[in-house]
Scaffold this motif. Sequence first.
Motif, PDB file in Angstrom:
ATOM      1  N   ALA A   1       0.810  -1.216   0.000  1.00  0.00           N
ATOM      2  CA  ALA A   1       0.000   0.000   0.000  1.00  0.00           C
ATOM      3  C   ALA A   1       0.846   1.270   0.000  1.00  0.00           C
ATOM      4  CB  ALA A   1      -0.933   0.005   1.207  1.00  0.00           C
ATOM      5  N   GLU A   2       2.111   1.161   0.409  1.00  0.00           N
ATOM      6  CA  GLU A   2       2.989   2.331   0.453  1.00  0.00           C
ATOM      7  C   GLU A   2       3.717   2.569  -0.864  1.00  0.00           C
ATOM      8  OE1 GLU A   2       5.574   2.001   3.796  1.00  0.00           O
ATOM      9  OE2 GLU A   2       3.942   1.936   5.263  1.00  0.00           O
ATOM     10  N   ALA A   3       3.586   1.651  -1.806  1.00  0.00           N
ATOM     11  CA  ALA A   3       4.222   1.818  -3.112  1.00  0.00           C
ATOM     12  C   ALA A   3       3.437   2.829  -3.942  1.00  0.00           C
ATOM     13  CB  ALA A   3       4.284   0.482  -3.830  1.00  0.00           C
ATOM     14  N   PRO A   4       4.057   3.444  -4.946  1.00  0.00           N
ATOM     15  CA  PRO A   4       3.334   4.398  -5.809  1.00  0.00           C
ATOM     16  C   PRO A   4       2.082   3.756  -6.403  1.00  0.00           C
ATOM     17  CG  PRO A   4       5.689   4.491  -6.240  1.00  0.00           C
ATOM     18  CD  PRO A   4       5.479   3.326  -5.320  1.00  0.00           C
ATOM     19  N   GLN A   5       0.953   4.405  -6.264  1.00  0.00           N
ATOM     20  CA  GLN A   5      -0.315   3.818  -6.680  1.00  0.00           C
ATOM     21  C   GLN A   5      -0.624   4.007  -8.170  1.00  0.00           C
ATOM     22  OE1 GLN A   5      -2.405   1.916  -4.312  1.00  0.00           O
ATOM     23  NE2 GLN A   5      -0.264   1.970  -3.670  1.00  0.00           N
ATOM     24  N   ASP A   6       0.211   4.772  -8.869  1.00  0.00           N
ATOM     25  CA  ASP A   6      -0.035   4.986 -10.293  1.00  0.00           C
ATOM     26  C   ASP A   6       0.798   4.043 -11.169  1.00  0.00           C
ATOM     27  OD1 ASP A   6       2.341   6.143  -9.584  1.00  0.00           O
ATOM     28  OD2 ASP A   6       2.075   7.939 -10.814  1.00  0.00           O
ATOM     29  N   VAL A   7       1.513   3.123 -10.537  1.00  0.00           N
ATOM     30  CA  VAL A   7       2.312   2.142 -11.280  1.00  0.00           C
ATOM     31  C   VAL A   7       1.572   0.811 -11.264  1.00  0.00           C
ATOM     32  CG1 VAL A   7       4.526   0.960 -11.449  1.00  0.00           C
ATOM     33  CG2 VAL A   7       4.441   3.322 -10.624  1.00  0.00           C
ATOM     34  N   ARG A   8       1.532   0.130 -12.408  1.00  0.00           N
ATOM     35  CA  ARG A   8       0.809  -1.129 -12.514  1.00  0.00           C
ATOM     36  C   ARG A   8       1.753  -2.287 -12.820  1.00  0.00           C
ATOM     37  NH1 ARG A   8      -2.166   1.477 -10.129  1.00  0.00           N
ATOM     38  NH2 ARG A   8      -4.356   1.943 -10.510  1.00  0.00           N
ATOM     39  N   TYR A   9       1.361  -3.475 -12.363  1.00  0.00           N
ATOM     40  CA  TYR A   9       2.161  -4.684 -12.505  1.00  0.00           C
ATOM     41  C   TYR A   9       1.270  -5.841 -12.952  1.00  0.00           C
ATOM     42  CZ  TYR A   9       5.049  -1.882  -9.324  1.00  0.00           C
ATOM     43  OH  TYR A   9       5.760  -0.866  -8.734  1.00  0.00           O
ATOM     44  N   ILE A  10       1.889  -6.896 -13.475  1.00  0.00           N
ATOM     45  CA  ILE A  10       1.139  -8.073 -13.857  1.00  0.00           C
ATOM     46  C   ILE A  10       0.574  -8.755 -12.613  1.00  0.00           C
ATOM     47  CG2 ILE A  10       3.248  -9.497 -13.908  1.00  0.00           C
ATOM     48  CD1 ILE A  10       1.907 -11.175 -16.090  1.00  0.00           C
ATOM     49  N   LYS A  11      -0.724  -9.070 -12.664  1.00  0.00           N
ATOM     50  CA  LYS A  11      -1.426  -9.687 -11.538  1.00  0.00           C
ATOM     51  C   LYS A  11      -2.278 -10.840 -12.054  1.00  0.00           C
ATOM     52  CE  LYS A  11      -0.083  -6.740  -8.389  1.00  0.00           C
ATOM     53  NZ  LYS A  11       0.579  -7.129  -7.125  1.00  0.00           N
ATOM     54  N   MET A  12      -2.570 -11.787 -11.169  1.00  0.00           N
ATOM     55  CA  MET A  12      -3.424 -12.893 -11.597  1.00  0.00           C
ATOM     56  C   MET A  12      -4.192 -13.484 -10.423  1.00  0.00           C
ATOM     57  SD  MET A  12      -0.698 -15.927 -12.313  1.00  0.00           S
ATOM     58  CE  MET A  12       0.200 -16.729 -10.984  1.00  0.00           C
ATOM     59  N   ASN A  13      -5.319 -14.085 -10.775  1.00  0.00           N
ATOM     60  CA  ASN A  13      -6.118 -14.830  -9.810  1.00  0.00           C
ATOM     61  C   ASN A  13      -5.792 -16.303 -10.015  1.00  0.00           C
ATOM     62  OD1 ASN A  13      -8.186 -16.252  -8.431  1.00  0.00           O
ATOM     63  ND2 ASN A  13      -9.584 -14.523  -8.634  1.00  0.00           N
ATOM     64  N   GLY A  14      -4.783 -16.779  -9.282  1.00  0.00           N
ATOM     65  CA  GLY A  14      -4.245 -18.110  -9.502  1.00  0.00           C
ATOM     66  C   GLY A  14      -5.263 -19.224  -9.379  1.00  0.00           C
ATOM     67  N   ARG A  15      -6.128 -19.153  -8.378  1.00  0.00           N
ATOM     68  CA  ARG A  15      -7.129 -20.201  -8.179  1.00  0.00           C
ATOM     69  C   ARG A  15      -8.107 -20.261  -9.354  1.00  0.00           C
ATOM     70  NH1 ARG A  15      -7.708 -24.917  -6.761  1.00  0.00           N
ATOM     71  NH2 ARG A  15      -6.225 -24.358  -5.116  1.00  0.00           N
ATOM     72  N   LYS A  16      -8.579 -19.090  -9.806  1.00  0.00           N
ATOM     73  CA  LYS A  16      -9.507 -19.055 -10.932  1.00  0.00           C
ATOM     74  C   LYS A  16      -8.850 -19.605 -12.200  1.00  0.00           C
ATOM     75  CE  LYS A  16     -13.296 -17.016  -9.322  1.00  0.00           C
ATOM     76  NZ  LYS A  16     -14.634 -17.659  -9.384  1.00  0.00           N
ATOM     77  N   ILE A  17      -7.583 -19.241 -12.418  1.00  0.00           N
ATOM     78  CA  ILE A  17      -6.872 -19.706 -13.600  1.00  0.00           C
ATOM     79  C   ILE A  17      -6.710 -21.224 -13.562  1.00  0.00           C
ATOM     80  CG2 ILE A  17      -4.658 -19.655 -14.820  1.00  0.00           C
ATOM     81  CD1 ILE A  17      -4.401 -16.725 -13.818  1.00  0.00           C
ATOM     82  N   TYR A  18      -6.350 -21.750 -12.404  1.00  0.00           N
ATOM     83  CA  TYR A  18      -6.167 -23.195 -12.252  1.00  0.00           C
ATOM     84  C   TYR A  18      -7.459 -23.928 -12.596  1.00  0.00           C
ATOM     85  CZ  TYR A  18      -5.001 -27.674 -10.062  1.00  0.00           C
ATOM     86  OH  TYR A  18      -4.784 -29.004  -9.831  1.00  0.00           O
ATOM     87  N   GLU A  19      -8.568 -23.482 -12.025  1.00  0.00           N
ATOM     88  CA  GLU A  19      -9.851 -24.135 -12.263  1.00  0.00           C
ATOM     89  C   GLU A  19     -10.267 -24.019 -13.725  1.00  0.00           C
ATOM     90  OE1 GLU A  19     -12.304 -22.078  -9.501  1.00  0.00           O
ATOM     91  OE2 GLU A  19     -11.653 -23.260  -7.762  1.00  0.00           O
ATOM     92  N   PHE A  20     -10.054 -22.834 -14.315  1.00  0.00           N
ATOM     93  CA  PHE A  20     -10.399 -22.611 -15.716  1.00  0.00           C
ATOM     94  C   PHE A  20      -9.582 -23.517 -16.635  1.00  0.00           C
ATOM     95  CE2 PHE A  20      -9.189 -20.540 -19.687  1.00  0.00           C
ATOM     96  CZ  PHE A  20     -10.416 -20.303 -20.268  1.00  0.00           C
TER      97      PHE A  20
END
Length: 352
Positions: free
Chosen positions: A221-240
């Motif tokens: 939460a203390e990192a710059p909030q205007d920078v974006r990174y790759i994110k994923m929902n691992g459980r959803k991806i696994y099931e899919f």
Amino acid sequence: MSIKITGTGSYIPNVITRNADFHQHEFFNTDGSTFPHDNETTIKKFRSITGIEERRYLEDNLNTSEIAVIAAQKAIEASGTDPESLDYIIVAHNYGDVKFNCLQSDTVPSIATRVKHQLRIKNPSCVGYDVLFGCPGWIEGVIQAQAFIKAGMAKKCLVIGAEALSRVVDKHDRDSMIFSDGAGATVVENSEETGGVLAHESATYAYNEANYIYFGKSNNAEAPQDVRYIKMNGRKIYEFALMNVPKAMKSCLEKSGKSIKDLKKIFIHQANEKMDDAIIKRFYKLHGMDVPQNVTPMTIKELGNSSVATVPTLLDLVVNGEIENQELEKGDIIIFASVGAGMNINAIVYEY
């Protein structure tokens, strides 16, 4: 007439980052809360699920387009192709060129244009374009290349998968340990030999699944909030993936007219060892069979998940005898298969 891969090449970065190198990282949950256990426990659990012990990161002076060129040069040489005879250069990636310690992705001109420029190809009829299709991008590029050739629009295509995920990971996200960098390339062309691409399957699931992999803010939460990174929902991806990839592979095999008993190798996207094992088991279960020995070459333990680069890199390593107890012989029936952001799935049945 057949449409075949006549040359392969890859670039595996020299910077090795081992699991132990993450012991000093400060990991947070997606809501910004701290983990309830120490990093050693976190890393052990990560290893047991993903199978990853180390991954490769790009050298500071290189970018995605440059490692794509290195892999391409090897594939061109292996195929004996004159670069000026290429009709298409198709480059699969997801984040373009992100320079070391830079926050912006650079995709103008396209990565394919940069590859053509660095290969010093003069022929203006050699068309370069990029494919953004998540991790299945290289396979989709091969599907497009064979379509161009089949339609009489091309004779030779260079298809590359290249990525530098280390430039877009959140160091405060445990999932960042999955990702790595690399490049793989293939020359796909019209051939008088038999075999080649026998069938393909592609699908995009976006109604509910579009944002399983996305760009988001840091878990810190203390990192710059205007920078974006790759994110994923691992459980959803696994099931899919477990639900849909085996069915796509089965459908593709049926289209090819080949039997499961003909299948010698499966080159599956190196995403997560536990997930890949489950997909392969489900695929064979659909045919009432157990998984044969040595049917699935794996590199995820040493190379991690380099997105679009995993499948062509894996192919290149097997073709060149660089994976123990894995080899291909002329006439072998193989499957390429992948799943990734989109959510996209594809597969190719191929006679080597």
